[in-house]
Design a protein around this motif. Structure first.
Motif, mmCIF file in Angstrom:
data_model
loop_
_atom_site.group_PDB
_atom_site.id
_atom_site.type_symbol
_atom_site.label_atom_id
_atom_site.label_comp_id
_atom_site.label_asym_id
_atom_site.label_seq_id
_atom_site.Cartn_x
_atom_site.Cartn_y
_atom_site.Cartn_z
ATOM 1 N N PRO A 130 -4.079 14.200 -1.443
ATOM 2 C CA PRO A 130 -3.588 12.950 -0.863
ATOM 3 C C PRO A 130 -2.704 12.229 -1.432
ATOM 4 C CG PRO A 130 -4.908 12.279 -2.018
ATOM 5 C CD PRO A 130 -4.987 13.014 -2.441
ATOM 6 N N ILE A 131 -1.410 12.082 -0.794
ATOM 7 C CA ILE A 131 -0.262 11.632 -0.555
ATOM 8 C C ILE A 131 -0.385 9.848 0.140
ATOM 9 C CG2 ILE A 131 2.245 10.843 -0.233
ATOM 10 C CD1 ILE A 131 2.627 13.899 0.746
ATOM 11 N N ALA A 132 -0.065 8.786 -1.427
ATOM 12 C CA ALA A 132 -0.906 7.686 -1.414
ATOM 13 C C ALA A 132 0.023 6.852 -1.160
ATOM 14 C CB ALA A 132 -1.726 6.804 -2.936
ATOM 15 N N ILE A 133 0.465 5.632 -0.256
ATOM 16 C CA ILE A 133 0.965 4.408 0.343
ATOM 17 C C ILE A 133 1.330 3.328 -0.349
ATOM 18 C CG2 ILE A 133 2.282 3.486 1.942
ATOM 19 C CD1 ILE A 133 2.936 5.799 2.996
ATOM 20 N N VAL A 134 1.749 3.630 -1.963
ATOM 21 C CA VAL A 134 1.271 2.504 -2.567
ATOM 22 C C VAL A 134 2.570 1.540 -2.813
ATOM 23 C CG1 VAL A 134 0.687 4.589 -4.561
ATOM 24 C CG2 VAL A 134 3.683 3.634 -4.331
ATOM 25 N N TYR A 135 2.074 0.439 -2.734
ATOM 26 C CA TYR A 135 2.671 -0.641 -2.583
ATOM 27 C C TYR A 135 3.053 -2.087 -3.738
ATOM 28 C CZ TYR A 135 -1.926 -2.903 -1.134
ATOM 29 O OH TYR A 135 -2.748 -3.639 -0.538
ATOM 30 N N ASN A 136 3.260 -2.868 -4.081
ATOM 31 C CA ASN A 136 3.244 -4.923 -4.404
ATOM 32 C C ASN A 136 3.613 -5.332 -3.947
ATOM 33 O OD1 ASN A 136 3.532 -5.929 -6.888
ATOM 34 N ND2 ASN A 136 5.184 -4.611 -7.883
ATOM 35 N N LEU A 137 1.947 -6.136 -3.470
ATOM 36 C CA LEU A 137 2.251 -7.693 -2.671
ATOM 37 C C LEU A 137 1.182 -8.194 -3.259
ATOM 38 C CD1 LEU A 137 3.402 -8.507 -0.349
ATOM 39 C CD2 LEU A 137 2.315 -7.706 1.426
ATOM 40 N N GLU A 138 1.415 -9.471 -3.786
ATOM 41 C CA GLU A 138 0.212 -10.241 -4.825
ATOM 42 C C GLU A 138 0.054 -10.690 -3.147
ATOM 43 O OE1 GLU A 138 0.253 -14.222 -7.254
ATOM 44 O OE2 GLU A 138 2.029 -13.443 -7.105
ATOM 45 N N GLY A 139 -2.004 -10.710 -3.249
ATOM 46 C CA GLY A 139 -2.335 -10.875 -2.896
ATOM 47 C C GLY A 139 -3.124 -10.555 -1.865
ATOM 48 N N VAL A 140 -3.004 -9.278 -1.901
ATOM 49 C CA VAL A 140 -3.337 -8.259 -0.501
ATOM 50 C C VAL A 140 -3.393 -7.206 -0.668
ATOM 51 C CG1 VAL A 140 -2.380 -7.247 1.633
ATOM 52 C CG2 VAL A 140 -1.574 -9.292 0.997
ATOM 53 N N ASP A 141 -4.697 -6.821 -0.617
ATOM 54 C CA ASP A 141 -5.444 -5.545 -1.575
ATOM 55 C C ASP A 141 -5.591 -4.487 -0.992
ATOM 56 O OD1 ASP A 141 -5.098 -6.894 -4.235
ATOM 57 O OD2 ASP A 141 -6.930 -8.431 -3.874
ATOM 58 N N ASP A 142 -6.285 -4.407 0.357
ATOM 59 C CA ASP A 142 -6.484 -4.090 1.842
ATOM 60 C C ASP A 142 -5.667 -3.868 2.753
ATOM 61 O OD1 ASP A 142 -8.341 -3.424 0.045
ATOM 62 O OD2 ASP A 142 -9.263 -5.385 0.547
ATOM 63 N N LEU A 143 -4.387 -3.576 2.052
ATOM 64 C CA LEU A 143 -3.163 -3.391 3.967
ATOM 65 C C LEU A 143 -3.744 -1.795 4.295
ATOM 66 C CD1 LEU A 143 -1.081 -4.554 4.488
ATOM 67 C CD2 LEU A 143 0.063 -2.613 3.042
ATOM 68 N N GLN A 144 -3.475 -2.057 5.601
ATOM 69 C CA GLN A 144 -4.114 -1.049 6.659
ATOM 70 C C GLN A 144 -2.556 -1.367 7.533
ATOM 71 O OE1 GLN A 144 -8.510 -2.211 7.225
ATOM 72 N NE2 GLN A 144 -6.640 -3.071 8.532
ATOM 73 N N LEU A 145 -1.979 0.164 7.668
ATOM 74 C CA LEU A 145 -0.627 0.487 8.600
ATOM 75 C C LEU A 145 -1.053 1.612 9.103
ATOM 76 C CD1 LEU A 145 1.800 0.376 5.198
ATOM 77 C CD2 LEU A 145 1.740 -1.261 7.399
ATOM 78 N N ALA A 168 -0.232 -7.584 12.805
ATOM 79 C CA ALA A 168 -1.483 -6.816 13.887
ATOM 80 C C ALA A 168 -2.545 -6.192 13.385
ATOM 81 C CB ALA A 168 -0.723 -5.931 14.978
ATOM 82 N N ASP A 169 -1.817 -5.222 12.029
ATOM 83 C CA ASP A 169 -2.841 -3.665 11.660
ATOM 84 C C ASP A 169 -3.326 -4.660 10.423
ATOM 85 O OD1 ASP A 169 -1.604 -1.781 13.042
ATOM 86 O OD2 ASP A 169 -0.028 -1.471 11.241
ATOM 87 N N ASN A 170 -3.088 -5.595 10.928
ATOM 88 C CA ASN A 170 -4.408 -6.680 9.381
ATOM 89 C C ASN A 170 -4.283 -8.176 9.838
ATOM 90 O OD1 ASN A 170 -3.242 -4.779 6.905
ATOM 91 N ND2 ASN A 170 -1.603 -4.869 8.022
#
Length: 367
Positions: A130-145, A168-170
């Motif tokens: 799988p190719i992961a969409i990686v992110y660095n956002l404090e306080g957001v552990d379950d980002l949906q896109l 809207a996604d989250n």
């Protein structure tokens, strides 16, 4: 528009990975038979050279070690020089096999007929990740896109984390108002082509750039190689990028919308995508090119994945060398070989059905 499976791929700087597995053993020592292995009555010896996709580096290390355990007189060398270099070196005859995150195109298949001494070159899918969409956002552990949201982020049209499309996604997340920094590969990359192919297929009204191994836009920031993406996202709050899941480490990974659900990246999800996808039509006998169905709604399927191929000939000028290639690839696609790669690289083992197909293709070598 009819597009063949990903045609171009990465060409990062070559870094020779020498997997020297030749070991001293007694002339009468027998080895326990194993997939792709040998017995005292059938001893394999010699040297195999391969080059290509850097995504296969960890897997090739594991495969060479496992194969060498029952074939101590065979040395396997794999140079992770990138998919483009892997195809070029294989087609020129400089290597015995290649590795590529994109299948051979029509012109390369024609070259393969000359390189393969009257046979043809075959693409065999041996590595799924799988190719992961990686992110660095404090306080957001379950980002949906969703795909359109993801496309607009990397187009530079969505610039803040509390944009209405991301909200809207989250709907349950507490999204900050800070800026988004999208990070893409600066080098030609099969991962980039797979990512842009996904966006082109699933969000065509938003992402109109043709899939390409080179980043097609002047947006965001760039980084060299997968390691560069991981380093850049790790070091910059508010950043987002894409990378092979096996190298994503502790970074947060977004879930991608599939139908009405959001699916997190996983080896099992990537395998489900491949199993739900058809083979490309019009390919040579023995060639197995997967046309990834990024729009699938199959249960558990993760829609953004990479399939990496082994490039081999159906006929080798040196029959003994062809036998070595066949034996090595038989181990690579065996249950043992696929589990070794899964443990080492986090890849998804191929299905039993796909293993049977690849074995049939390998049986063409020297037939």
């Amino acid at each position: 528009m009819n597009r063949s499976p990903l045609r171009r791929a990465a060409l990062p700087a070559a870094l020779l990975l020498s997997l020297s597995l030749a070991a001293c053993s007694g002339a009468n020592e027998s080895a326990t038979p194993a997939p792709g292995g040998s017995s005292a009555a059938e001893t394999l010896s010699g040297e195999l050279s391969g080059a290509g996709a850097s995504t296969q580096t960890a897997a090739q290390t594991a495969w060479a070690a496992g194969f060498g355990a029952t074939n101590p007189d065979v040395q396997v060398n794999y140079n992770p020089a990138g998919s483009s270099a892997g195809r070029e070196q294989f087609l020129s005859g400089a290597t015995d096999f290649g590795g590529s995150d994109a299948v051979l195109d029509d012109e390369e298949l024609t070259q393969g007929q000359e390189r393969c001494t009257g046979g043809n070159a075959m693409d065999l899918p041996v590595y799924i990740s799988p190719i992961a969409i990686v992110y660095n956002l404090e306080g957001v552990d379950d980002l949906q896109l969703s795909a359109p949201t993801l496309a607009n982020i990397f187009l530079g049209k969505i610039t803040t984390w509390n944009d209405p499309a991301i909200v809207a996604d989250n709907p349950q997340a507490q999204l900050p108002a800070g800026p988004i920094t999208p990070v893409h590969r600066s080098d030609g990359s099969g991962t980039t082509e797979n990512f842009t192919d996904y966006l082109f297929d699933v969000a065509p009204d938003v992402w109109t750039a043709e899939p390409d191994s080179d980043w097609p836009l002047q947006t965001g920031e760039s980084a060299q190689g997968t390691s560069g993406i991981i380093q850049a996202v790790t070091g910059a709050a508010g950043s987002i990028g894409y990378a092979d899941l096996s190298q994503a480490g502790d970074l947060s990974k977004a879930s991608i919308k599939v139908g009405d659900a959001y699916v997190a990246p996983s080896a099992e999800g990537a395998a489900a995508l491949v199993d739900a996808s058809p083979e490309a039509e019009g390919r040579p006998e023995g060639d197995i090119a997967i046309e990834l169905d990024h729009k699938t709604t199959a249960a558990g399927a993760y829609p953004l994945a990479l399939v990496s191929y082994a490039l081999v000939c159906s006929a080798y000028e040196d029959a003994a060398q062809g036998a070595l290639v066949k034996a090595y690839l038989e181990y690579v696609v065996s249950e043992e070989g696929q589990q070794a790669a899964a443990k080492s690289a986090g890849s998804a083992p191929i299905s039993a059905t796909l293993r049977t197909q690849i074995t049939e293709s390998l049986n063409r070598i020297g037939a």
